[in-house]
Design a protein around this motif. Sequence first.
Motif, PDB file in Angstrom:
ATOM      1  N   VAL A  76      23.417  21.214  55.634  1.00  0.00           N
ATOM      2  CA  VAL A  76      22.751  21.820  54.476  1.00  0.00           C
ATOM      3  C   VAL A  76      22.632  23.340  54.594  1.00  0.00           C
ATOM      4  O   VAL A  76      22.327  24.018  53.628  1.00  0.00           O
ATOM      5  CB  VAL A  76      21.348  21.226  54.239  1.00  0.00           C
ATOM      6  N   GLY A  77      22.847  23.860  55.783  1.00  0.00           N
ATOM      7  CA  GLY A  77      22.829  25.323  55.937  1.00  0.00           C
ATOM      8  C   GLY A  77      21.497  25.955  55.606  1.00  0.00           C
ATOM      9  O   GLY A  77      21.444  27.093  55.154  1.00  0.00           O
ATOM     10  N   ALA A  78      20.393  25.239  55.832  1.00  0.00           N
ATOM     11  CA  ALA A  78      19.093  25.728  55.366  1.00  0.00           C
ATOM     12  C   ALA A  78      18.334  26.551  56.401  1.00  0.00           C
ATOM     13  O   ALA A  78      17.554  27.418  56.039  1.00  0.00           O
ATOM     14  CB  ALA A  78      18.222  24.556  54.907  1.00  0.00           C
ATOM     15  N   CYS A  79      18.558  26.290  57.687  1.00  0.00           N
ATOM     16  CA  CYS A  79      17.741  27.001  58.689  1.00  0.00           C
ATOM     17  C   CYS A  79      18.236  28.418  58.901  1.00  0.00           C
ATOM     18  O   CYS A  79      17.509  29.261  59.386  1.00  0.00           O
ATOM     19  CB  CYS A  79      17.693  26.233  60.005  1.00  0.00           C
ATOM     20  N   ARG A  80      19.468  28.673  58.569  1.00  0.00           N
ATOM     21  CA  ARG A  80      20.110  29.991  58.595  1.00  0.00           C
ATOM     22  C   ARG A  80      20.390  30.533  59.990  1.00  0.00           C
ATOM     23  O   ARG A  80      20.834  31.666  60.125  1.00  0.00           O
ATOM     24  CB  ARG A  80      19.303  31.029  57.777  1.00  0.00           C
TER      25      ARG A  80
ATOM     26  N   PRO B 181      27.069  30.178  56.665  1.00  0.00           N
ATOM     27  CA  PRO B 181      26.594  29.167  57.623  1.00  0.00           C
ATOM     28  C   PRO B 181      27.765  28.443  58.285  1.00  0.00           C
ATOM     29  O   PRO B 181      28.565  27.819  57.594  1.00  0.00           O
ATOM     30  CB  PRO B 181      25.775  28.207  56.751  1.00  0.00           C
TER      31      PRO B 181
ATOM     32  N   ILE C 118       9.315  23.327  60.860  1.00  0.00           N
ATOM     33  CA  ILE C 118      10.052  24.437  60.253  1.00  0.00           C
ATOM     34  C   ILE C 118      10.738  24.016  58.954  1.00  0.00           C
ATOM     35  O   ILE C 118      11.607  24.716  58.448  1.00  0.00           O
ATOM     36  CB  ILE C 118      11.085  25.032  61.223  1.00  0.00           C
ATOM     37  N   ALA C 119      10.342  22.864  58.423  1.00  0.00           N
ATOM     38  CA  ALA C 119      10.848  22.383  57.127  1.00  0.00           C
ATOM     39  C   ALA C 119      12.371  22.383  57.054  1.00  0.00           C
ATOM     40  O   ALA C 119      12.953  22.689  56.022  1.00  0.00           O
ATOM     41  CB  ALA C 119      10.246  23.205  55.978  1.00  0.00           C
TER      42      ALA C 119
ATOM     43  N   LEU D 127      24.465  25.831  48.402  1.00  0.00           N
ATOM     44  CA  LEU D 127      25.237  26.847  49.108  1.00  0.00           C
ATOM     45  C   LEU D 127      26.431  27.217  48.232  1.00  0.00           C
ATOM     46  O   LEU D 127      27.045  26.359  47.620  1.00  0.00           O
ATOM     47  CB  LEU D 127      25.737  26.303  50.447  1.00  0.00           C
TER      48      LEU D 127
ATOM     49  N   GLY E 269      11.408  27.183  49.048  1.00  0.00           N
ATOM     50  CA  GLY E 269      10.976  26.716  50.369  1.00  0.00           C
ATOM     51  C   GLY E 269      12.078  26.143  51.223  1.00  0.00           C
ATOM     52  O   GLY E 269      11.854  25.716  52.344  1.00  0.00           O
ATOM     53  N   GLN E 270      13.302  26.153  50.702  1.00  0.00           N
ATOM     54  CA  GLN E 270      14.407  25.531  51.436  1.00  0.00           C
ATOM     55  C   GLN E 270      14.804  26.331  52.661  1.00  0.00           C
ATOM     56  O   GLN E 270      14.965  25.800  53.747  1.00  0.00           O
ATOM     57  CB  GLN E 270      15.595  25.373  50.492  1.00  0.00           C
ATOM     58  N   CYS E 271      15.025  27.637  52.504  1.00  0.00           N
ATOM     59  CA  CYS E 271      15.511  28.423  53.647  1.00  0.00           C
ATOM     60  C   CYS E 271      14.414  29.328  54.184  1.00  0.00           C
ATOM     61  O   CYS E 271      13.611  29.872  53.444  1.00  0.00           O
ATOM     62  CB  CYS E 271      16.786  29.191  53.297  1.00  0.00           C
ATOM     63  N   ALA E 272      14.434  29.490  55.510  1.00  0.00           N
ATOM     64  CA  ALA E 272      13.346  30.179  56.194  1.00  0.00           C
ATOM     65  C   ALA E 272      13.185  31.655  55.803  1.00  0.00           C
ATOM     66  O   ALA E 272      12.055  32.114  55.649  1.00  0.00           O
ATOM     67  CB  ALA E 272      13.530  30.047  57.698  1.00  0.00           C
ATOM     68  N   PRO E 273      14.267  32.412  55.639  1.00  0.00           N
ATOM     69  CA  PRO E 273      14.060  33.831  55.337  1.00  0.00           C
ATOM     70  C   PRO E 273      13.198  34.036  54.095  1.00  0.00           C
ATOM     71  O   PRO E 273      12.330  34.911  54.062  1.00  0.00           O
ATOM     72  CB  PRO E 273      15.481  34.356  55.116  1.00  0.00           C
TER      73      PRO E 273
ATOM     74  N   ARG F 104      11.284  31.476  52.469  1.00  0.00           N
ATOM     75  CA  ARG F 104      10.019  30.738  52.549  1.00  0.00           C
ATOM     76  C   ARG F 104       8.992  31.498  53.389  1.00  0.00           C
ATOM     77  O   ARG F 104       7.841  31.663  52.979  1.00  0.00           O
ATOM     78  CB  ARG F 104      10.268  29.355  53.164  1.00  0.00           C
ATOM     79  N   ILE F 105       9.423  31.963  54.561  1.00  0.00           N
ATOM     80  CA  ILE F 105       8.481  32.660  55.434  1.00  0.00           C
ATOM     81  C   ILE F 105       8.375  34.137  55.040  1.00  0.00           C
ATOM     82  O   ILE F 105       7.299  34.728  55.075  1.00  0.00           O
ATOM     83  CB  ILE F 105       8.897  32.528  56.918  1.00  0.00           C
TER      84      ILE F 105
ATOM     85  N   GLY G 107      19.701  36.910  55.063  1.00  0.00           N
ATOM     86  CA  GLY G 107      19.684  35.505  55.467  1.00  0.00           C
ATOM     87  C   GLY G 107      19.432  34.491  54.370  1.00  0.00           C
ATOM     88  O   GLY G 107      19.728  33.313  54.550  1.00  0.00           O
TER      89      GLY G 107
ATOM     90  N   ILE H  34      19.508  32.062  51.118  1.00  0.00           N
ATOM     91  CA  ILE H  34      20.595  31.331  50.463  1.00  0.00           C
ATOM     92  C   ILE H  34      20.882  31.908  49.075  1.00  0.00           C
ATOM     93  O   ILE H  34      22.022  32.064  48.686  1.00  0.00           O
ATOM     94  CB  ILE H  34      20.251  29.821  50.349  1.00  0.00           C
TER      95      ILE H  34
END
Lengths: 365, 529
Positions: free
Chosen positions: A46-50, A64, A152-153, B316, B465-469, B471-472, B504, B506
């Motif tokens: 899913v390429g979500a954590c980056r 990703p 970390i969702a 993506l 909320g999907q990707c950390a850059p 969301r955080i 970073g 998406i």
Amino acid sequence: MSAMKQTLVLDGRKIELQQGDTILDAASRTNTSIPTLCHDPRLKPVGACRTCLIEVEGSRRLLPACATPATEGMVIHTKNERVDRHRRTLLGLYLTDHNPDRHYGLGGAPNQLVAMAHEVGAPTDWGQLPSKRKASSEDDNPYILFDPEQCIACARCTRYCDEVESVSAITLAGRGSETTISTNDGLSLLDTTCEMCGGCIDTCPTGAMTERKAAEMQAPPERDLKQVRSTCNFCGVGCQLDLHVDEAANDGRGRIIKVTSPPVGTTTNDGNLCVKGRFAYDFVDHNERLTTPLVRDKAGVLQPATWEEALAATSLGLAGVSERHGKNSLAFVSSSRCTVEENYLVQKLARQGYGTNNVHQCAAT
Amino acid sequence: MCSVSTPTDPHSTIPDRLASAGGLKKGVARGLSRDTGLHEADIYGVGSFYHLLARPEKRVRVCGGLSCQLAGSREILSACQAAGLPTEEISCLAACDRPPAVLRDRRTLPMVTIQDAERSGGKVEDLCSNGSESVWCGTIGPQDAAAETLCLNLSAEPDWSGSAFKAAGTMGSSALFDLIEESGLQGRGGAGFPAHIKWRAVADQAEQERYIVLNADEGEPGTFKDREILLRRPDLVLEGLAIAAAATGSSEVYLYLRGEFEVPGGVLAEAIQATTKAGRFPGITFHMHAGQGAYICGEETAMLEALEGKRGMPRLKPPFPVEVGLWGKPTLIHNVETIACIPGIVLQGGTWFKDLGRTEAGSKLYCISGHVQNPGTYELPLGVSLDELVAAAGGYVGTLKAFSPGGASSGFLPASERGRALDFKGLGAIGSMLGSAGVVVLNDTINMRWAAEEQLRFFEEESCGQCAPCRIGTHYLHAAVKRGEEKSLGLTHVADVAWQMNEGSICGLGQAAALPLTSALKYFPEDFA
């Protein structure tokens, strides 16, 4: 058909591609390490954590590695100033939403995020945000504990539950900084379709999904436990288990703190276990556990016996019933814990030894 | 996510069913699971994503956008709560020209007063704007414009003759694509991407099943032009869509309207009904779909996810929607304004359209609100300056301090940029963007730290909320700029966080979300002292 091998250039090295390769696949085969958090080879990327973003020449944006198909002629950089800065700042940002001192989950599993952050030299002085993720207060299931602070969702747990188990008991819920993991209506897992396989724990990279029993015991972290490879004896599949044993516990007799599966891709169970294999180990230390055969004496009281004595008593008893009431007064039921070979022997015993076709296996119902 | 994966009527998707059930109340997901066979947790996950579904008990929502706040929306919020109305704040309602706006269930009420809140007596049904329920339109202009200088001409009567559709059919696809290329039409939803490239890309796909999607999820704070088009010129929208469908070989058109657009949605639905009955665009079917509250669904791939009944989390890219779009099929997605330009281009020519612009092609709808005399929607040559735009809107209120040229995502610019052409290229060159041309003007009574904080609050709430850059990052920046909380974080690391979010994230939300703060810090450091 062209037999020409497709190639790409990874960090200056030319490497051959295989059909269906992602950049991450191609890199792993050449031992080029690309950090990942949300990736699990059992799941669709899913390429979500980056964390796995790398630079591909000709692409304006970092891509990703887990989700980008590797194609002929690509020129890829997994380490350069831009990618390194990306990793440091990304992991630094993760740490603001995550306690950087939590090297382990509540159940003792290593926290890959914190380890990775320290490895790349991510900043730890950006301050701390209060976590906005919540866990359901209603969840009283005995096995699986969700610690929202450590989450970390990345959705590995929810995707595992859907894609591997086809259960979908849990979901990403909410939005933005409140995004968390939840069941429908925040119900206890016991009130959902959850089968308590614990795959969510297995796939979690940070220890946010964890074994409740281990957490409540406040046992030492996995690192300080002895790991013992074993075979699950609850059924005939033969899943491999890793028992995590606190050797000093029980006055030196040792105690199983938790059971995990060997890593994905190493054994037939491919990282998966069921509720029995993962959680049903309390019998090992149970004070009522039978450790020797018992045979009733004349007064009808069970007395410890040797296997020879016990088998002789059984044989005598079965023969007596058969003689008095006929061969079909006997029936044989084997345990679901038996292997296929053992089941074969049970039916042979029934048919050849005692002349009856009354034979059954308890898992066949 | 076990969701509907084949083309079905979107009205049977999970968000729609949840809306019909009155939102995500306890037990609703389990009931829908029984009806549909979908997993209850997935249904819950979808419902919890959309704010109109997630908190069904909040039936009154007061706009928290900048222009509404300048008009006292926080006082309205307090008054509604004091009156006993079940109230919460909501992201920009696309009514910045008639502030402060309040959403009552799905109906947007303009210019709500404290008296209106008090008059309701705590009964949601009795909350009205000046006691009136009338359908409202905003101010449009400029009033003295000659019709031949306008492509959209919002004040004209709708033209249901279908002449552009017929002309486009006679012309043929290839000539039409050339015409659109000649016109220089750029996507008016925010990115400014050349339209003809997308049309050709969809038409060239080997896959024959293709879709057209109208992006009417107008949510960029400060933007309300699409609302005006839908209310006043639904003819242009439907005809543009029909031309696009015929030219790219598709027959199914999906219209995704933000859930708060009950009134514009009603106008459009009526127009579709009349059009279908009259057989104006043979072979083309229009499907309306109401959003359920999520700014991110204006991002094209999040919109596709929402249309498919899922959580609106962007996909993506690549692959792009022209290749893999709705239900995996090639899909042409356009903003309302872009598609509404098509009939004019077909009837009057590519060069005519191109020449309507000054620095870039075409006339453009600029939304202007905040500290100006006559907030509204103004059709002007693409590339006018802020001063020209504000002159059309009756002049400034007070002394100009800052402006946001294209919604929250474009950040802030200082008064010294008041003479710069408001176009895609020029604003991009200075690290801002024209975006949706939602221009918000702030005078010198405004503290820019406050303005940045409000925009970051918006982005934190609306991040998927999907990707950390993102969301955080949005959470971090909001906390860092917030008075009272800034001590723990400070502004020291804002630049690094902003760099990470841009690099970073998406999608465009996260990539742009730091801009209000970084631009305010750059141009107005004194407000952070």
